[in-house]
Design a protein around this motif. Structure first.
Motif, PDB file in Angstrom:
ATOM      1  N   ALA A  79     -17.005 -13.073 -98.550  1.00 45.00           N
ATOM      2  CA  ALA A  79     -16.724 -11.949 -99.459  1.00 45.00           C
ATOM      3  C   ALA A  79     -16.424 -10.671 -98.665  1.00 45.00           C
ATOM      4  CB  ALA A  79     -17.912 -11.737-100.407  1.00 45.00           C
ATOM      5  N   ARG A  80     -17.279 -10.482 -97.597  1.00 41.26           N
ATOM      6  CA  ARG A  80     -17.019  -9.301 -96.764  1.00 41.26           C
ATOM      7  C   ARG A  80     -15.632  -9.368 -96.124  1.00 41.26           C
ATOM      8  NH1 ARG A  80     -22.488  -9.863 -95.420  1.00 41.26           N
ATOM      9  NH2 ARG A  80     -21.956 -11.030 -93.517  1.00 41.26           N
ATOM     10  N   PHE A  81     -15.269 -10.542 -95.626  1.00 45.92           N
ATOM     11  CA  PHE A  81     -13.950 -10.709 -95.022  1.00 45.92           C
ATOM     12  C   PHE A  81     -12.852 -10.415 -96.033  1.00 45.92           C
ATOM     13  CE2 PHE A  81     -10.330 -13.554 -94.307  1.00 45.92           C
ATOM     14  CZ  PHE A  81      -9.864 -13.011 -93.124  1.00 45.92           C
ATOM     15  N   ARG A  82     -13.069 -10.960 -97.246  1.00 42.08           N
ATOM     16  CA  ARG A  82     -12.052 -10.730 -98.274  1.00 42.08           C
ATOM     17  C   ARG A  82     -11.975  -9.243 -98.634  1.00 42.08           C
ATOM     18  NH1 ARG A  82      -9.019 -13.489-101.730  1.00 42.08           N
ATOM     19  NH2 ARG A  82      -8.560 -12.581-103.778  1.00 42.08           N
ATOM     20  N   ASN A  83     -13.183  -8.631 -98.732  1.00 39.41           N
ATOM     21  CA  ASN A  83     -13.196  -7.195 -99.051  1.00 39.41           C
ATOM     22  C   ASN A  83     -12.474  -6.375 -97.986  1.00 39.41           C
ATOM     23  OD1 ASN A  83     -14.578  -7.578-101.440  1.00 39.41           O
ATOM     24  ND2 ASN A  83     -16.601  -7.272-100.504  1.00 39.41           N
ATOM     25  N   ILE A  84     -12.679  -6.787 -96.730  1.00 44.01           N
ATOM     26  CA  ILE A  84     -11.998  -6.067 -95.636  1.00 44.01           C
ATOM     27  C   ILE A  84     -10.490  -6.193 -95.777  1.00 44.01           C
ATOM     28  CG2 ILE A  84     -11.576  -6.071 -93.149  1.00 44.01           C
ATOM     29  CD1 ILE A  84     -14.521  -6.861 -92.791  1.00 44.01           C
ATOM     30  N   THR A  85     -10.026  -7.416 -96.001  1.00 42.22           N
ATOM     31  CA  THR A  85      -8.580  -7.625 -96.109  1.00 42.22           C
ATOM     32  C   THR A  85      -8.008  -6.970 -97.358  1.00 42.22           C
ATOM     33  OG1 THR A  85      -8.915  -9.746 -97.222  1.00 42.22           O
ATOM     34  CG2 THR A  85      -8.703  -9.779 -94.826  1.00 42.22           C
ATOM     35  N   GLN A  86      -8.835  -6.892 -98.426  1.00 46.59           N
ATOM     36  CA  GLN A  86      -8.330  -6.315 -99.661  1.00 46.59           C
ATOM     37  C   GLN A  86      -8.332  -4.794 -99.631  1.00 46.59           C
ATOM     38  OE1 GLN A  86      -6.890  -7.791-102.054  1.00 46.59           O
ATOM     39  NE2 GLN A  86      -7.387  -9.958-101.703  1.00 46.59           N
ATOM     40  N   SER A  87      -9.254  -4.227 -98.842  1.00 41.48           N
ATOM     41  CA  SER A  87      -9.391  -2.760 -98.863  1.00 41.48           C
ATOM     42  C   SER A  87      -8.387  -2.044 -97.967  1.00 41.48           C
ATOM     43  CB  SER A  87     -10.809  -2.365 -98.437  1.00 41.48           C
ATOM     44  OG  SER A  87     -11.046  -2.788 -97.093  1.00 41.48           O
ATOM     45  N   THR A  88      -7.781  -2.728 -97.027  1.00 42.49           N
ATOM     46  CA  THR A  88      -6.843  -2.055 -96.139  1.00 42.49           C
ATOM     47  C   THR A  88      -5.584  -1.640 -96.897  1.00 42.49           C
ATOM     48  OG1 THR A  88      -5.548  -2.288 -94.120  1.00 42.49           O
ATOM     49  CG2 THR A  88      -5.783  -4.254 -95.467  1.00 42.49           C
ATOM     50  N   GLY A  89      -4.974  -0.563 -96.468  1.00 44.82           N
ATOM     51  CA  GLY A  89      -3.738  -0.086 -97.098  1.00 44.82           C
ATOM     52  C   GLY A  89      -2.538  -0.917 -96.710  1.00 44.82           C
ATOM     53  N   ASP A  90      -2.634  -1.664 -95.607  1.00 45.95           N
ATOM     54  CA  ASP A  90      -1.533  -2.507 -95.170  1.00 45.95           C
ATOM     55  C   ASP A  90      -1.561  -3.822 -95.931  1.00 45.95           C
ATOM     56  OD1 ASP A  90      -0.847  -0.579 -93.363  1.00 45.95           O
ATOM     57  OD2 ASP A  90      -1.932  -1.502 -91.693  1.00 45.95           O
ATOM     58  N   GLY A  91      -0.394  -4.465 -96.033  1.00 45.04           N
ATOM     59  CA  GLY A  91      -0.327  -5.773 -96.646  1.00 45.04           C
ATOM     60  C   GLY A  91      -0.672  -6.866 -95.635  1.00 45.04           C
ATOM     61  N   ILE A  92      -1.575  -7.781 -96.001  1.00 42.20           N
ATOM     62  CA  ILE A  92      -1.935  -8.917 -95.143  1.00 42.20           C
ATOM     63  C   ILE A  92      -1.528 -10.184 -95.886  1.00 42.20           C
ATOM     64  CG2 ILE A  92      -3.761 -10.150 -93.960  1.00 42.20           C
ATOM     65  CD1 ILE A  92      -5.281  -7.524 -93.747  1.00 42.20           C
ATOM     66  N   VAL A  93      -0.619 -10.917 -95.263  1.00 46.81           N
ATOM     67  CA  VAL A  93      -0.041 -12.102 -95.905  1.00 46.81           C
ATOM     68  C   VAL A  93      -0.130 -13.264 -94.921  1.00 46.81           C
ATOM     69  CG1 VAL A  93       2.011 -13.087 -96.984  1.00 46.81           C
ATOM     70  CG2 VAL A  93       1.539 -10.626 -97.188  1.00 46.81           C
ATOM     71  N   SER A  94      -0.489 -14.451 -95.427  1.00 48.80           N
ATOM     72  CA  SER A  94      -0.454 -15.657 -94.594  1.00 48.80           C
ATOM     73  C   SER A  94       0.418 -16.698 -95.266  1.00 48.80           C
ATOM     74  CB  SER A  94      -1.860 -16.209 -94.355  1.00 48.80           C
ATOM     75  OG  SER A  94      -2.446 -16.607 -95.580  1.00 48.80           O
ATOM     76  N   ILE A  95       1.107 -17.491 -94.426  1.00 51.03           N
ATOM     77  CA  ILE A  95       2.002 -18.540 -94.935  1.00 51.03           C
ATOM     78  C   ILE A  95       1.823 -19.780 -94.092  1.00 51.03           C
ATOM     79  CG2 ILE A  95       3.715 -16.875 -95.788  1.00 51.03           C
ATOM     80  CD1 ILE A  95       5.370 -17.477 -93.270  1.00 51.03           C
ATOM     81  N   ASP A  96       2.311 -20.897 -94.633  1.00 51.66           N
ATOM     82  CA  ASP A  96       2.329 -22.114 -93.827  1.00 51.66           C
ATOM     83  C   ASP A  96       3.685 -22.236 -93.169  1.00 51.66           C
ATOM     84  OD1 ASP A  96       4.101 -22.934 -95.771  1.00 51.66           O
ATOM     85  OD2 ASP A  96       2.661 -24.256 -96.776  1.00 51.66           O
ATOM     86  N   THR A  97       3.914 -23.343 -92.473  1.00 57.99           N
ATOM     87  CA  THR A  97       5.171 -23.504 -91.740  1.00 57.99           C
ATOM     88  C   THR A  97       6.360 -23.671 -92.662  1.00 57.99           C
ATOM     89  OG1 THR A  97       4.701 -25.873 -91.580  1.00 57.99           O
ATOM     90  CG2 THR A  97       4.056 -24.487 -89.708  1.00 57.99           C
ATOM     91  N   GLY A  98       6.114 -23.903 -93.918  1.00 59.50           N
ATOM     92  CA  GLY A  98       7.207 -24.003 -94.872  1.00 59.50           C
ATOM     93  C   GLY A  98       7.549 -22.670 -95.510  1.00 59.50           C
ATOM     94  N   GLY A  99       6.820 -21.631 -95.097  1.00 59.89           N
ATOM     95  CA  GLY A  99       7.108 -20.307 -95.638  1.00 59.89           C
ATOM     96  C   GLY A  99       6.486 -20.058 -96.976  1.00 59.89           C
ATOM     97  N   ILE A 100       5.473 -20.905 -97.406  1.00 58.58           N
ATOM     98  CA  ILE A 100       4.816 -20.725 -98.695  1.00 58.58           C
ATOM     99  C   ILE A 100       3.626 -19.794 -98.509  1.00 58.58           C
ATOM    100  CG2 ILE A 100       3.661 -21.870-100.593  1.00 58.58           C
ATOM    101  CD1 ILE A 100       6.661 -22.481-100.289  1.00 58.58           C
ATOM    102  N   VAL A 101       3.479 -18.846 -99.401  1.00 62.45           N
ATOM    103  CA  VAL A 101       2.432 -17.836 -99.313  1.00 62.45           C
ATOM    104  C   VAL A 101       1.086 -18.472 -99.632  1.00 62.45           C
ATOM    105  CG1 VAL A 101       1.567 -15.674-100.258  1.00 62.45           C
ATOM    106  CG2 VAL A 101       4.025 -15.995 -99.925  1.00 62.45           C
ATOM    107  N   LEU A 102       0.125 -18.251 -98.699  1.00 61.05           N
ATOM    108  CA  LEU A 102      -1.222 -18.783 -98.863  1.00 61.05           C
ATOM    109  C   LEU A 102      -2.221 -17.698 -99.232  1.00 61.05           C
ATOM    110  CD1 LEU A 102      -1.288 -21.172 -95.772  1.00 61.05           C
ATOM    111  CD2 LEU A 102      -0.677 -21.734 -98.130  1.00 61.05           C
TER     112      LEU A 102
END
Length: 906
Positions: free
Chosen positions: A217-240
């Protein structure tokens, strides 16, 4: 035993499950944290690189210390600044180095216990891999060995302008430390779980799972609270994954993007490049965007495109590869940069000079217009105080007001008189403002200046034309009246007196007409210089027009103080003026009036001074007279006389009296001089010397002169018809009459209407009139002579005599003025003059008439010097027509040695 095995098996399974779960959580957290650390290091190294480039560019625009190149100076300043950097974390640090032949030379920080000197490292060393990449011109992130031999996570960047590499690094030990402690804790808990049994395992497992959930939850809160966009994808380019920062930037919610291709947020033109990059990773080819921060174009949900900065990294989970990206919206920064570029171009290309100084007034920037205007280059003025531009002609008070205004946080506007590098002094309009931070702190001063020299020069020229006489360079009438008003105001305020002198040059017109206007103009310039030399600096000498000047003497204690100045001015005219080899004598007639004695307004003082000047002229020229109440009364009377004079001709108030003219050799009356008389019903008898000059000044003399011509000819016809012997009648012609083009017609009609032979009419003209315009007047005299009338020069010897011109005029007689005859028997000088005049007339074959004979001795003297004709009170006063006829009849039968005693005063 089986239960024990089952317990151990259960414990082992639970331990394995716990370890697996903990390992997965720690792995995910570690990879995500590592990606963020990479992005953080990348941002820091790029920020440091921009700072270094700014320092390098700044140093090129400043004066360099002796012996240093711009590059060396920049490196020195960068190193000094680097020593002050406090680092980050326990081992986080910036390292800078440059290549020197086969070595990489480092700039170390005191924080790591180093002495700050440049430390070389051979390029073939296995150490400092991140720095070697930076010095090779590459940028990115990596895990590698630094120059200390430590394994670090590093971001590297190249500064090609200075052949400099920059690395932001942190020891991997510090990066891993939290996760190592977490793994040890998990292992300890797993052992405790196995040792205490299933019950303890379950009781302990719950909190562990809770902690893992909290960590997630803390990790998620950290990633959610930043003003920058954090995006992860797989090798097929699908958003995770898709955090709130990405939602804010792109406009898509997490629900809308999870499971969607990343190409959804890319422009169509960029999608192929993205697909090819993913394919490179599938084939194990190196990607061009990994471990780097690049600028890309994104598409928002509403379809608008924007600039973004993306830092990408990758990680693997088993054989599965994933990618993470940190996206930063660059729209605002781009707009700010564009605005800054526009502002920079506007300042660089501005038609006004722009100067920026620090709060100590040390110049930090000047634009090209400043260089063009002042002649100083930017390199010559950076670091200097703008006071080097001072010309010394701007009041100190202006600079004090300027500095007080801008340091108080306000804008100052005004005009300054500065000096260019060439030494030329110029005017400029300046607007100087403080530059403030949000909290009001002043950091710099901005000056915007415009060269006003051309406008000032034009204004000064207009002011000069409006206020100064172009010939003499003295103040003109307008400026004289303005200064007189100021002097009157001061006199009233302080109880002082102000004197006004009105100066008119005597007989200046004769100089103009005889020698030309160019000579007259030069003479006026010399006159102006002599008058100026007679007064104080605070006094004003002005030219009012023509040959008229005024002198304003302010701040006098007493009216009598003006007399020495007037005496000095009169004396200044005693010496001749030499103009083009001509020796000229002109004299001044000066009228003086004093404020407040005679008036308290410029108009009244001007009128009074003018009246006093005319009084000076009428009392002999070359002197001065003060305005008095008597003079004012005379002016009032003059206006009254003028009013009645305008109606006198229409009311038949004029008459003619006639003074006999006697031929001395024969004793016969040969003529009469017609003299105008005026008796007003309201004013009484008016002396001719009072109303005739007034008639000339007002122009009434034209009509009066025509009447005199006709009346004199009509009376002569009456006498001839009454049996009087042949006589000639003399009529005085004023200057205004003579200048009229209709004089010939008036004379012709008077002769024709009264049937008078032209030889019986004599026109008396003064020599000064004849010499006003010699060419034109000579033509007029010849025209009259062709008509047959006689011409005599009246008042001979009193005007601007010129024998060279006199002999050109076909005149018949000279009339010696009575001022010479009056003392002819007592003053040897006058006697000599009269004898000379008689001889001159005889040599020129002219008749000579002596006026003003009042005694027998005067008449006998004139007979002895062979003067042929006389008139005066000794013979008869001017007589009315009937008395003149009786006088002629009595004279013709009397003893001509004595005049008959029938003359009555008139």
């Amino acid at each position: 035993m089986d239960d024990r095995k089952r317990l151990f098996a259960l414990a082992a399974i639970m331990f394995a499950v716990a370890m697996l779960v903990a390992g997965i959580a720690i792995g995910v957290l570690y990879q995500t944290s590592l990606a963020r650390q990479r992005a953080h290091l990348t941002e820091m190294v790029q920020s440091q690189a921009r700072l270094v480039k700014s320092v390098a560019r700044f140093d090129r625009r400043n004066d360099l210390p002796d012996g240093l190149t711009a590059k060396e100076a920049a490196l020195t300043q960068i190193r000094d600044a680097h020593r002050q950097f406090t680092g980050f974390g326990k081992t986080g640090d910036f390292v800078m180095a440059r290549r020197d032949d086969d070595h990489v030379v480092f700039i170390h920080r005191p924080r790591l216990g180093e002495n700050g000197e440049l430390q070389p490292l051979h390029r073939d060393s296995d150490l400092a891999e991140p720095m070697r990449r930076a010095l090779a011109g590459r940028s990115g992130t990596m895990e590698g060995i630094d120059h200390h031999g430590e394994t670090v996570l590093a971001a590297y960047e190249s500064v090609a302008e200075l052949n400099l590499g920059i690395v932001a690094k942190i020891d991997m030990a510090e990066v891993r430390e939290p996760f190592i402690w977490a793994a040890m804790l998990v292992f300890a808990m797993a052992l405790a779980f196995v040792g205490t049994g299933s019950m303890v395992l379950f009781s302990v497992g719950g909190p562990i799972i809770g902690k893992l959930a909290a960590g997630e939850a803390r990790f998620r809160n950290i990633t959610q609270s930043t003003g920058d966009g954090i995006v992860s994808i797989d090798t097929g380019g699908i958003v995770l994954s898709w955090n709130r920062g990405a939602e804010r930037i792109f406009g898509y919610t997490e629900k809308e993007m999870l499971g969607q291709p990343l190409t959804r947020i890319m422009p169509a033109r960029c999608q192929k490049t993205h697909t090819e990059a993913l394919h490179q990773h599938e084939t194990n080819e190196p990607g061009h965007m990994l471990d780097r921060t690049v600028e890309v174009v994104g598409v928002r949900k509403d379809g608008t495109e924007f600039s973004a900065e993306v830092s990408t990294s990758q990680w693997t989970d088993g054989e599965q590869m994933f990618f993470a990206g940190v996206v930063r919206d660059m729209s605002e920064r781009k707009r700010a940069e564009d605005a800054l570029r526009k502002l920079s171009r506007a300042v660089e290309q501005s038609p006004a000079s722009v100067i920026i100084t620090d709060t100590a007034a040390s110049i930090e920037y000047v634009n090209p217009k400043f260089e063009e205007t002042t002649g100083y280059s930017a390199e010559e003025v950076i670091g200097r105080n703008p006071r080097f531009l001072k010309s010394g002609e701007t009041p100190i008070k202006t600079y004090m007001d300027l500095w007080r205004t801008i340091t108080a946080g306000s804008e100052w506007r005004g005009e300054l008189r500065n000096r260019k590098k060439s030494g030329e002094v110029y005017w400029e309009s300046a607007s100087i403002s403080p530059i403030k931070l949000a909290d009001g702190t002043i950091t710099h001063f901005l000056a915007v200046k415009e060269d006003l020299t051309d406008r000032k020069t034009y204004e000064q020229a207009l002011h000069y034309q409006a206020n100064y006489d172009p010939l003499t360079e003295l103040p003109n009438r307008a400026l004289a009246l303005d200064r007189l008003s100021g002097a009157i105001a001061r006199a009233q305020r302080h109880g002082h007196k102000t004197a006004l002198l009105f100066i008119d040059l005597d007989d200046f017109k004769a100089v103009n007409d005889s020698l030309g206007h160019e000579t007259g103009d030069i003479l006026l310039q010399y006159v102006a210089q002599r008058i100026v030399a007679c007064v104080r600096n605070e006094d004003t000498v002005a030219r009012m027009g023509g040959d008229e000047f005024t002198v304003i003497l302010p701040d006098l204690r007493a009216a009598i103080d003006v007399e020495p100045v007037a005496v000095k001015i009169v004396a200044a005219f005693a010496a001749p003026f030499i103009v083009d080899s001509h020796e000229l004598f002109v004299t001044p007639s000066i009228g003086i009036t004093v404020c407040p004695n005679d008036g308290d307004s410029p108009e009244v003082l001007m009128k009074n001074a003018d009246a006093a000047m005319y009084r000076a002229k009428h009392t002999g020229h070359n002197n001065f007279r003060f305005f008095t109440q008597e003079m004012n009364d005379r002016m009032v009377r003059r206006r009254r006389v003028e009013s009645h004079l305008r109606h006198a001709l229409g009311r038949n108030e004029f008459t003619l009296h006639y003074q006999p003219v006697v031929d001395l050799p024969s004793g016969a009356v040969v003529g009469a001089e017609a003299l105008l008389r005026w008796r007003s019903p309201d004013l009484g008898f008016m002396p001719p010397d009072e109303f005739i000059p007034l008639a000339e000044a007002t122009g009434l003399i034209d009509g009066i002169g025509d009447w005199v011509l006709d009346a004199a000819c009509r009376q002569l016809r009456a006498w001839l018809d009454a049996g009087l012997p042949d006589l000639r009648v003399s009529v005085n012609v004023s200057g205004r009459q003579f200048r009229r083009t209709l004089l010939f017609d008036s004379v012709y009609h008077a002769l024709e209407a009264n049937r008078i032979a032209p030889g019986q009419l004599e026109l008396e003209i003064t020599e000064s009139i004849l010499l006003e315009d010699v060419t034109d007047n000579l033509a007029k005299v010849h025209e009259l002579k062709k008509l047959g009338v006689r011409i005599s020069i009246d008042d001979f010897g009193t005007g601007y005599s010129s024998l060279r011109y006199l002999k050109q005029f076909p005149v018949d007689a000279l009339k010696i003025d009575k001022s010479f005859v009056r003392d002819v028997t007592t003053d040897p000088g006058d006697a000599t003059i009269v004898i000379a005049m008689v001889n001159l007339a005889r040599n020129l074959d002219l008749e000579v008439v002596a006026e003003g004979v009042e005694t027998l001795e005067q008449q006998e003297f004139l007979q002895e010097c062979e003067c042929t004709t006389v008139q005066g009170f000794y013979i008869a006063r001017p007589l009315p027509p009937k008395d003149f006829a009786d006088f002629v009849r009595a004279w013709s039968v009397a003893d001509n040695s004595m005049p008959p005693k029938i003359a009555s005063p008139a």
